[in-house]
Design an enzyme around this catalytic site. Structure first.
Site, mmCIF file in Angstrom:
data_model
loop_
_atom_site.group_PDB
_atom_site.id
_atom_site.type_symbol
_atom_site.label_atom_id
_atom_site.label_comp_id
_atom_site.label_asym_id
_atom_site.label_seq_id
_atom_site.Cartn_x
_atom_site.Cartn_y
_atom_site.Cartn_z
ATOM 1 N N ASN A 8 55.583 -20.264 59.333
ATOM 2 C CA ASN A 8 54.879 -20.213 58.057
ATOM 3 C C ASN A 8 55.935 -20.136 56.957
ATOM 4 O O ASN A 8 56.548 -19.092 56.746
ATOM 5 C CB ASN A 8 53.956 -18.986 58.029
ATOM 6 C CG ASN A 8 53.119 -18.897 56.766
ATOM 7 O OD1 ASN A 8 53.331 -19.626 55.800
ATOM 8 N ND2 ASN A 8 52.163 -17.985 56.764
ATOM 9 N N ARG A 95 51.787 -23.548 59.952
ATOM 10 C CA ARG A 95 50.822 -23.473 58.856
ATOM 11 C C ARG A 95 51.183 -24.566 57.855
ATOM 12 O O ARG A 95 52.302 -24.592 57.328
ATOM 13 C CB ARG A 95 50.879 -22.113 58.168
ATOM 14 C CG ARG A 95 49.955 -22.038 56.948
ATOM 15 C CD ARG A 95 50.213 -20.794 56.135
ATOM 16 N NE ARG A 95 49.386 -20.744 54.942
ATOM 17 C CZ ARG A 95 49.804 -20.324 53.746
ATOM 18 N NH1 ARG A 95 51.061 -19.935 53.586
ATOM 19 N NH2 ARG A 95 48.991 -20.304 52.719
ATOM 20 N N HIS A 183 43.625 -20.868 52.113
ATOM 21 C CA HIS A 183 43.593 -19.636 52.916
ATOM 22 C C HIS A 183 42.636 -19.755 54.103
ATOM 23 O O HIS A 183 42.123 -18.761 54.617
ATOM 24 C CB HIS A 183 43.200 -18.411 52.066
ATOM 25 C CG HIS A 183 44.270 -17.981 51.111
ATOM 26 N ND1 HIS A 183 44.010 -17.605 49.819
ATOM 27 C CD2 HIS A 183 45.620 -17.891 51.260
ATOM 28 C CE1 HIS A 183 45.142 -17.289 49.201
ATOM 29 N NE2 HIS A 183 46.139 -17.451 50.071
ATOM 30 N N ARG A 243 50.317 -16.890 39.424
ATOM 31 C CA ARG A 243 49.479 -18.063 39.121
ATOM 32 C C ARG A 243 48.326 -17.660 38.211
ATOM 33 O O ARG A 243 47.737 -16.588 38.386
ATOM 34 C CB ARG A 243 48.950 -18.689 40.410
ATOM 35 C CG ARG A 243 50.011 -19.395 41.223
ATOM 36 C CD ARG A 243 49.475 -19.845 42.576
ATOM 37 N NE ARG A 243 50.031 -19.064 43.664
ATOM 38 C CZ ARG A 243 49.642 -19.160 44.931
ATOM 39 N NH1 ARG A 243 48.678 -19.994 45.276
ATOM 40 N NH2 ARG A 243 50.209 -18.414 45.862
ATOM 41 N N GLU A 381 47.080 -14.688 60.169
ATOM 42 C CA GLU A 381 47.140 -16.155 60.182
ATOM 43 C C GLU A 381 47.981 -16.667 61.345
ATOM 44 O O GLU A 381 47.668 -17.714 61.940
ATOM 45 C CB GLU A 381 47.724 -16.658 58.850
ATOM 46 C CG GLU A 381 46.824 -16.400 57.662
ATOM 47 C CD GLU A 381 47.522 -16.601 56.330
ATOM 48 O OE1 GLU A 381 46.936 -17.265 55.458
ATOM 49 O OE2 GLU A 381 48.641 -16.086 56.170
#
Length: 395
Positions: A8, A95, A183, A243, A381
């Site tokens: 990842n 990922r 996500h 962000r 994840e």
């Protein structure tokens, strides 16, 4: 013992995890975190139970920056060869942030896949280039091993067109200008976790809050994504660490037409200089904002939780109701104050919670009388990626 290494990559970081795969079950063996790899790298290694191990040393000073991710991956592979030579690496699982509308399930990496994924780089400029760079690094370091790409967008493929499409001319929608959501690997893991609890927990009209420096929310009904807060890119939705989240497109036009900002300057502004960092002027880290004695830091926290509560209402409307709220992600799992603020704004829905259970990060924090079940479920994840790899290539 056969193992899968999950990968990842971020713009200046790399997270890897090694999983044992037996009888279609994935068990963690080692976890690696490499930060600040474009400067002086920080490396940590832990075993499957989270116990810290002695990390390898790495000096990237003489390595060009575009080679740093490959060098970081080599550090991980070399450490495994030295410390765990009895383990047989079977495959890599990656990922990949953006798979567009085309990829609704994990896929084996080949030349055609890489070419297709390159086209999504403009849609996820902070992550996609590094995801692809690490795939190519694996091809160089271990070309004999299969690689499986797992997409953060694939969980949301199949959302209704009324959610997916913007009010733009149809030819632009057909060209791919639409909402994608992200996500997805985290949301998949939460769905998998709910499956182990009860059939009711899985089928309930659920809003999942993946809250961290990158934050989003998802409406899941009968185990399927119905709507999500992120849209065409991962800059949309909630205000995040750096962000901006939702913003009037007219603001972007104003910045360019009247304030003279270039495209690159606007891109940097909305991705790296806004959100909690921009509002607070202090940090993109939520813990630092809590610790700061600053009205601006308080405003950043309050803005984040206010927008999250608003999004609960929108996502509930998308499902025609809400029966369950799940907090996950680094902030969602560990920050009782953020959860409290969001839940307080959702009391009008009949939600009530236990202050003690919330403060202790209990798995269920709602009161028995609450009309909405509220859960705190840690996401993983990496485990979801390993699961997908085993699905594709077998044990």
């Amino acid at each position: 013992m056969q193992t899968v290494l999950t990968i990842n990559g971020g713009s200046s970081s790399l997270k890897c995890a090694l999983f044992k795969t037996e009888h279609h079950q994935e068990s963690p063996i080692y976890q690696f975190k490499l930060g600040n790899i474009l400067d002086t790298p920080r490396i940590s290694v832990a075993d499957g139970e989270g116990n810290k191990l002695t990390p390898p040393k790495a000096d990237f000073a003489n390595i060009p920056q575009d080679k740093r991710h490959a060098a970081a991956l080599k550090v991980v592979l070399d450490w495994l060869c030295e410390q765990a030579p009895h383990l047989k690496l079977t495959a890599f699982g990656h990922r990949v942030v953006h798979g567009g509308e085309r990829f609704s399930e994990p896929a084996r990496v080949d030349t055609a896949l890489l070419d297709a994924l390159e086209k999504f780089v403009p849609l996820a400029p902070l992550h996609q280039p590094f995801n692809l760079l690490l795939i190519r690094a694996c091809q160089e370091l271990a070309p004999e091993l299969p690689q499986i790409a797992c997409f953060d967008t694939m969980f949301h493929v199949g959302q209704p067109s009324v959610e997916r499409h913007y009010a733009l001319p149809r030819h632009l929608t057909e060209a791919g200008v639409q909402r994608y959501g992200f996500h997805g690997l985290s949301y998949e893991f939460i769905r998998k976790s709910l499956t182990t609890l009860s059939s009711q927990a899985l089928t309930a009209k659920t809003v999942i809050c993946h809250l961290g420096a990158g934050a989003s929310m998802c409406a899941m009904s009968a185990g399927k994504s119905v709507a999500s807060s992120m849209g065409f890119t991962a800059v949309d939705g909630l205000p995040m660490g750096s962000r901006c989240g939702n913003i009037d497109p007219g603001v972007i036009l104003h910045l360019q037409q009247h304030l003279g900002m270039s495209l690159k300057e606007v891109e940097r502004l909305i991705y790296k200089e806004s959100g909690w960092l921009g509002v607070s002027g202090i940090s993109s880290d939520m813990l630092s904002l809590h610790q700061a004695d600053s009205p601006a830091a308080e405003e950043a926290i309050e803005m984040f939780t206010y927008r999250a509560a608003l999004e609960v209402g929108r996502l509930a409307a998308a499902m025609g109701g809400i029966e369950q709220l799940v907090f996950t992600g680094g902030v969602g799992e560990n920050d009782a104050d953020v959860r409290r603020r969001i839940m307080a704004r959702c009391e009008w829905l009949g939600l009530s919670w236990s202050a003690a259970a919330n403060q202790s990060n209990s798995t269920v924090i709602s009161e028995p009388t609450s009309t909405i079940m509220v859960r705190v479920i840690p996401t993983n994840e990496e485990a979801m990626i390993a699961h997908h790899v085993v699905d594709v290539i077998g044990d």
